[in-house]
Design a protein around this motif. Structure first.
Motif, short mmCIF file in Angstrom:
data_model
loop_
_atom_site.label_atom_id
_atom_site.label_comp_id
_atom_site.label_asym_id
_atom_site.label_seq_id
_atom_site.Cartn_x
_atom_site.Cartn_y
_atom_site.Cartn_z
N SER A 205 -4.17 5.14 0.42
CA SER A 205 -3.10 4.88 -0.55
C SER A 205 -3.36 5.55 -1.90
O SER A 205 -4.51 5.73 -2.29
CB SER A 205 -2.97 3.37 -0.80
OG SER A 205 -2.73 2.69 0.41
N ASN B 41 0.85 -1.18 0.00
CA ASN B 41 0.00 0.00 0.00
C ASN B 41 0.89 1.23 0.00
O ASN B 41 1.59 1.51 0.98
CB ASN B 41 -0.90 -0.01 1.24
CG ASN B 41 -1.79 -1.22 1.29
OD1 ASN B 41 -2.84 -1.24 0.68
ND2 ASN B 41 -1.36 -2.26 2.00
N THR C 240 -2.22 0.47 -4.56
CA THR C 240 -1.94 -0.75 -3.83
C THR C 240 -1.51 -1.80 -4.86
O THR C 240 -2.20 -2.02 -5.85
CB THR C 240 -3.16 -1.23 -3.02
OG1 THR C 240 -3.45 -0.24 -2.02
CG2 THR C 240 -2.89 -2.56 -2.35
#
Length: 173
Positions: free
Chosen positions: A123, A82, A126
């Motif tokens: 994030s 992430n 990912t």
């Protein structure tokens, strides 16, 4: 002259000098997540991440031997990388804290199939990975992984960077 150059690298510098030098190296902040054999989510903060190969798509991460997540990475052979967006400092700190219940009250989802814990809300991207090689390296393991998929997070194209022992936001308005 070659002998003198190689002799330079035989003796180790003081640990503080090495740590200071590495603190001067800016690194993108990521949280590596995986599942234990019992299906419990685990994870840790890392700046020891590198793109390794474009064809095939490979990346590498460094994982401490004493880390609680290492058995899950090696046993399950899959993990999610992430890449935290600029607002993810609190997530980084939580996953770096050895005492915190890292997933408690944190927005995350389970990837299907396989159930890997994903931190998409925190994030920019990912990256779903499969472990292809594990190399013991000092007090760490260097894990080489094949990229299975890349999922866009909700953070936009911003980045959280760690440099000189501090967090810095890049690309934020």
């Amino acid at each position: 002259m070659a002998a003198a150059t190689s002799d330079r690298f035989v003796a180790c510098p003081p640990d503080s000098a090495f740590l200071d030098a590495m603190a001067a190296l800016a690194g993108g902040v990521c949280v590596v997540t995986a599942l234990t054999s019992e299906g419990r989510p685990v994870g840790f903060t890392s700046t020891a991440v590198m793109s390794l190969s474009r064809a095939p798509q490979l990346l590498a991460i460094g994982v401490g031997r004493a880390g609680r997540s290492l058995p899950a990475l090696l046993g399950g052979r899959r993990f999610a990388l992430n890449i935290l967006h600029s607002g993810g400092e609190h997530v980084s700190r939580r996953f770096a804290d050895r005492t915190a219940d890292r997933f408690a009250d944190l927005e995350w989802s389970a990837e299907e199939p396989g159930g890997l814990p994903l931190l998409l809300a925190h994030s920019s991207y990912t990256v779903l990975c499969r472990v292809v090689r594990d190399l013991p390296a000092g007090d760490h393991h260097l894990i080489v992984a094949a990229v299975e998929d890349v999922v866009t997070g909700t953070g936009g194209p911003t980045a959280l960077v760690h440099h000189d022992r501090r967090y810095h936001a890049l690309g934020a308005a």
